[in-house]
Design a protein around this motif. Structure first.
Motif, PDB file in Angstrom:
ATOM      1  N   ILE A  23       0.847  -1.203   0.000  1.00 18.07           N
ATOM      2  CA  ILE A  23       0.000   0.000   0.000  1.00 18.07           C
ATOM      3  C   ILE A  23       0.878   1.248   0.000  1.00 18.07           C
ATOM      4  O   ILE A  23       0.626   2.211  -0.737  1.00 18.07           O
ATOM      5  N   LEU A  24       1.919   1.250   0.818  1.00 18.93           N
ATOM      6  CA  LEU A  24       2.838   2.388   0.845  1.00 18.93           C
ATOM      7  C   LEU A  24       3.506   2.604  -0.514  1.00 18.93           C
ATOM      8  O   LEU A  24       3.685   3.747  -0.959  1.00 18.93           O
ATOM      9  N   LYS A  25       3.841   1.538  -1.193  1.00 19.12           N
ATOM     10  CA  LYS A  25       4.559   1.630  -2.462  1.00 19.12           C
ATOM     11  C   LYS A  25       3.642   1.905  -3.658  1.00 19.12           C
ATOM     12  O   LYS A  25       4.122   2.176  -4.761  1.00 19.12           O
ATOM     13  N   GLY A  26       2.330   1.817  -3.446  1.00 12.47           N
ATOM     14  CA  GLY A  26       1.396   2.009  -4.546  1.00 12.47           C
ATOM     15  C   GLY A  26       1.187   0.762  -5.370  1.00 12.47           C
ATOM     16  O   GLY A  26       0.671   0.820  -6.490  1.00 12.47           O
ATOM     17  N   TYR A  27       1.573  -0.421  -4.824  1.00 17.75           N
ATOM     18  CA  TYR A  27       1.437  -1.686  -5.544  1.00 17.75           C
ATOM     19  C   TYR A  27       0.063  -2.329  -5.348  1.00 17.75           C
ATOM     20  O   TYR A  27      -0.366  -3.133  -6.177  1.00 17.75           O
ATOM     21  N   ASN A  28      -0.590  -2.046  -4.230  1.00 16.43           N
ATOM     22  CA  ASN A  28      -1.832  -2.734  -3.884  1.00 16.43           C
ATOM     23  C   ASN A  28      -2.895  -2.452  -4.947  1.00 16.43           C
ATOM     24  O   ASN A  28      -3.091  -1.311  -5.347  1.00 16.43           O
ATOM     25  N   LYS A  29      -3.585  -3.496  -5.402  1.00 18.28           N
ATOM     26  CA  LYS A  29      -4.551  -3.324  -6.490  1.00 18.28           C
ATOM     27  C   LYS A  29      -5.942  -2.934  -6.006  1.00 18.28           C
ATOM     28  O   LYS A  29      -6.825  -2.695  -6.828  1.00 18.28           O
ATOM     29  N   PHE A  30      -6.115  -2.853  -4.668  1.00 21.70           N
ATOM     30  CA  PHE A  30      -7.423  -2.511  -4.126  1.00 21.70           C
ATOM     31  C   PHE A  30      -7.526  -1.045  -3.707  1.00 21.70           C
ATOM     32  O   PHE A  30      -8.617  -0.489  -3.651  1.00 21.70           O
ATOM     33  N   ILE A  31      -6.413  -0.421  -3.369  1.00 18.91           N
ATOM     34  CA  ILE A  31      -6.460   0.962  -2.907  1.00 18.91           C
ATOM     35  C   ILE A  31      -5.116   1.648  -3.169  1.00 18.91           C
ATOM     36  O   ILE A  31      -4.051   1.041  -3.019  1.00 18.91           O
TER      37      ILE A  31
ATOM     38  N   LEU B  45     -15.411   6.684   3.148  1.00 19.37           N
ATOM     39  CA  LEU B  45     -15.139   6.210   4.509  1.00 19.37           C
ATOM     40  C   LEU B  45     -13.900   5.326   4.506  1.00 19.37           C
ATOM     41  O   LEU B  45     -13.056   5.423   5.403  1.00 19.37           O
ATOM     42  N   GLU B  46     -13.768   4.495   3.489  1.00 25.24           N
ATOM     43  CA  GLU B  46     -12.582   3.646   3.400  1.00 25.24           C
ATOM     44  C   GLU B  46     -11.311   4.488   3.290  1.00 25.24           C
ATOM     45  O   GLU B  46     -10.294   4.187   3.925  1.00 25.24           O
ATOM     46  N   TYR B  47     -11.354   5.550   2.494  1.00 27.31           N
ATOM     47  CA  TYR B  47     -10.185   6.415   2.353  1.00 27.31           C
ATOM     48  C   TYR B  47      -9.833   7.087   3.682  1.00 27.31           C
ATOM     49  O   TYR B  47      -8.660   7.191   4.057  1.00 27.31           O
TER      50      TYR B  47
ATOM     51  N   LYS C 172      -8.297 -16.074   2.881  1.00 22.45           N
ATOM     52  CA  LYS C 172      -9.479 -16.759   2.358  1.00 22.45           C
ATOM     53  C   LYS C 172     -10.201 -15.960   1.278  1.00 22.45           C
ATOM     54  O   LYS C 172     -11.153 -16.462   0.666  1.00 22.45           O
ATOM     55  N   ASN C 173      -9.765 -14.726   1.053  1.00 26.15           N
ATOM     56  CA  ASN C 173     -10.406 -13.885   0.053  1.00 26.15           C
ATOM     57  C   ASN C 173      -9.931 -14.315  -1.341  1.00 26.15           C
ATOM     58  O   ASN C 173      -8.737 -14.249  -1.636  1.00 26.15           O
ATOM     59  N   PRO C 174     -10.851 -14.748  -2.209  1.00 26.16           N
ATOM     60  CA  PRO C 174     -10.426 -15.264  -3.516  1.00 26.16           C
ATOM     61  C   PRO C 174      -9.807 -14.218  -4.421  1.00 26.16           C
ATOM     62  O   PRO C 174      -9.101 -14.571  -5.373  1.00 26.16           O
ATOM     63  N   GLU C 175     -10.069 -12.934  -4.146  1.00 27.97           N
ATOM     64  CA  GLU C 175      -9.424 -11.887  -4.939  1.00 27.97           C
ATOM     65  C   GLU C 175      -8.009 -11.613  -4.450  1.00 27.97           C
ATOM     66  O   GLU C 175      -7.129 -11.247  -5.237  1.00 27.97           O
ATOM     67  N   MET C 176      -7.782 -11.781  -3.152  1.00 25.63           N
ATOM     68  CA  MET C 176      -6.462 -11.520  -2.586  1.00 25.63           C
ATOM     69  C   MET C 176      -5.539 -12.733  -2.708  1.00 25.63           C
ATOM     70  O   MET C 176      -4.325 -12.574  -2.923  1.00 25.63           O
ATOM     71  N   ALA C 177      -6.112 -13.911  -2.538  1.00 24.99           N
ATOM     72  CA  ALA C 177      -5.312 -15.142  -2.591  1.00 24.99           C
ATOM     73  C   ALA C 177      -6.108 -16.226  -3.313  1.00 24.99           C
ATOM     74  O   ALA C 177      -6.585 -17.179  -2.689  1.00 24.99           O
ATOM     75  N   PRO C 178      -6.292 -16.093  -4.630  1.00 23.06           N
ATOM     76  CA  PRO C 178      -7.076 -17.094  -5.373  1.00 23.06           C
ATOM     77  C   PRO C 178      -6.472 -18.482  -5.247  1.00 23.06           C
ATOM     78  O   PRO C 178      -5.269 -18.679  -5.446  1.00 23.06           O
ATOM     79  N   GLY C 179      -7.325 -19.423  -4.839  1.00 24.01           N
ATOM     80  CA  GLY C 179      -6.845 -20.792  -4.657  1.00 24.01           C
ATOM     81  C   GLY C 179      -5.878 -20.949  -3.504  1.00 24.01           C
ATOM     82  O   GLY C 179      -5.129 -21.931  -3.442  1.00 24.01           O
ATOM     83  N   GLY C 180      -5.887 -19.992  -2.583  1.00 17.91           N
ATOM     84  CA  GLY C 180      -4.975 -20.053  -1.445  1.00 17.91           C
ATOM     85  C   GLY C 180      -3.554 -19.663  -1.782  1.00 17.91           C
ATOM     86  O   GLY C 180      -2.628 -19.965  -1.023  1.00 17.91           O
TER      87      GLY C 180
END
Length: 549
Positions: free
Chosen positions: A278-286, A454-456, A488-496
């Protein structure tokens, strides 16, 4: 290692005193301590109980995904036998609150009402932190040894209103103190140096914080409006922030407890890849593509991008090395203490990362960073949340921008006023990097949906509050934000399988999670065993603090 020394001391206490962790010991009998000593010790104990390195912050840093470890917190599995849960109980009930209660009693008896008033404000804050992590705790019968030596655990919903009343009483005591200067706090007050104006501002800001945390279960609009109609009565600058200053002395080691990782012979606390990306700007969600200029102040890399690691790394991006939360990868458990990433000059008084690398040691910083209870930036984020959620009216975009700006300015304030580094550390506020970042995140905020706004707000507050983990843990449970890594989030870790978002990376690691995110922490098993009026142990996954819906 500093933490090992602390563990040995506490273990000695465990084995030499059968009821060391009990809240049912009378701290008021039979001796009398100077008010100045009581104030100094209670302020330090209050900070130590929350800090990374000495208190519950050591576990919660993983729960809020700014740290990753190979311990129980990696699976949200910190139970009532946890050293750090017991440490918080000790620092607060056995030491900090015990001193505060004596200070209130003696201050009232001797008409040294400023001491009594400050004590009431501190007591309200301390109990609010206990409620926020545990829910029900002993309050009404705590320290009432004329009534019982086994205090009941009060309903947390009934405690908060009493804390608000206690704050008002503390302000009234300070206002009504007619005693001579010698009977008022001065240098013994490590937080505000006896400045009663700032204590009143801190008190009102604590009230605003508690009201905000109650907003989902109680109509607080009138009380909030009363406080915000008098903004001059709240914390209004970095210099008025509610902070406990640690020192830089190695001999007596009054340094920030989290600085212990710099002098440790073994290191195992990693900076979370989730936080880093997140600090580096790599996170694809925010904040994708929006690098944070605070990064070299927050984390220190012992390596350079071309340094060889002593063992194969699980996660590496340039000089940054870490492990994932929930990892079951083959390289998770390698010893990387000579290459591990550390918290930086902010928040623990370590090194500013100038890119040169270098093995951390006693000379790698001063360790004189303060523990931040509530900052000016926090006050602005709280106000922005209240406006965004319709509790108060105002320009939420302007408040958000002011809060982010204050978050950056407070780094310069902390580094220059408290840490006083021996290395050259550039100021951050006003730089092109800071200005660009503020513009980008403000533009994103202005065009966002209501939920995203609110998330921001909460994500920026989380970024600003690095090292102050209790409030981060509280905010995540109250609002659902910031979003944290979930194996367990399939968008964050698809298939674990979680993959690094760093440019050009091929890292793919198996992760798993065996427990749900806790809605409170377990009570110390030792206290439950010894207090006949204590409840049965809770389930942290279901026992909600009252302010959760």
């Amino acid at each position: 290692m500093k933490n090992i020394i602390f563990i040995i001391v506490l273990f000695t206490a465990f084995t030499s005193c059968s009821d060391f962790l009990d809240v049912n010991q009378n701290p008021n009998d039979p001796t009398k301590a100077p008010l100045s000593s009581l104030l100094t010790s209670s302020e330090k104990n209050m900070a130590d109980g929350l800090c990374i390195g000495s208190g519950i912050g050591s576990e919660l840093a993983t729960y809020v995904h700014q740290q990753s470890v190979r311990g129980n917190s990696d699976q949200y599995n910190v139970d009532g036998n946890s050293f750090w849960i017991n440490a918080l109980w000790v620092e607060y009930f056995q030491e900090g609150l015990a001193d505060i209660d004596v200070m209130i009693l003696q201050g009232t008896d001797t008409k040294a009402l400023t001491y009594a008033g400050v004590g009431k404000i501190m007591k309200a804050y301390a109990f609010s932190q206990l409620v926020d992590v545990f829910g029900d705790v002993p309050f009404s019968e705590y320290n009432d040894f004329k009534k019982t030596s086994a205090p009941k655990f009060d309903d947390d919903a009934e405690i908060y209103p009493k804390l608000l009343k206690l704050i008002d009483e503390g302000i009234a005591d300070i206002n009504n103190d007619k005693s001579l200067p010698g009977l008022k706090p001065g240098k013994d007050d490590l937080i505000y140096g006896g400045n009663t104006v700032n204590w009143r501002k801190a008190a009102n800001t604590i009230k605003l914080k508690l009201l905000n945390q109650m907003r989902k279960v109680k109509d607080v609009k009138n009380d909030v409006a009363l406080l915000l109609s008098k903004p001059e009565s709240l914390i209004n600058s970095e210099t008025e922030s509610f902070l406990f200053p640690y020192g830089n002395l190695a001999a007596t080691d009054d340094r920030h407890p989290g600085f212990g990782d710099y002098t440790a012979t073994q290191r195992s606390n990693h900076i979370s890849p989730w936080f880093y990306e997140i600090l580096k700007g790599y996170n694809k969600f925010i904040y994708t593509g929006t690098p944070d200029p605070r990064t070299p102040y927050y984390i220190y890399n012992q390596m350079t991008p071309t340094s060889a690691t002593p063992n194969p790394p699980e996660y590496r991006d340039g000089a940054f090395l870490s492990i994932y939360f929930g990892s079951v990868g083959k390289d998770r458990d390698h010893n990387q203490q000579q290459a591990i990433i550390l918290f930086g000059i902010y928040p623990v008084g370590g090194r500013y990362d100038d890119g040169a690398g270098g093995l951390a040691g006693a000379g790698s910083g001063t360790g004189a960073a303060p523990y931040r209870f509530i900052t000016y930036a926090d006050r602005l984020y709280i106000e922005a949340e209240l406006v965004q959620e319709g509790v108060y009216t105002g320009d939420v975009s302007d408040l958000f921008k002011k809060a982010v700006t204050a978050s950056i300015s407070q780094i310069d304030y902390v580094v220059g006023t408290f840490v006083k580094p021996t290395q050259t550390v550039p100021k951050l506020a006003g730089t092109s990097g800071a200005t660009t970042y503020i513009t980008k995140v403000t533009d994103l905020f202005q065009t966002a949906t209501s939920a995203k706004k609110l998330e921001y707000i909460m994500t920026q507050k989380w970024l600003s509050n690095v090292g102050s983990t209790v409030d981060q843990f509280t905010d995540i449970r109250r609002t659902g934000f910031p979003i944290v890594f979930n194996p367990k989030n399939p968008e964050m870790a698809p298939g674990g399988i979680v993959k690094s978002n760093a440019p050009g990376s091929t890292i793919a690691i198996a992760v798993q999670l065996n427990n749900t995110y806790p809605v409170s922490l377990s009570w110390p098993t030792n206290e439950l065993d010894r207090n006949r009026n204590a409840p049965a142990q809770k389930s942290p996954s279901t026992f909600k603090v009252f302010w959760q819906q």
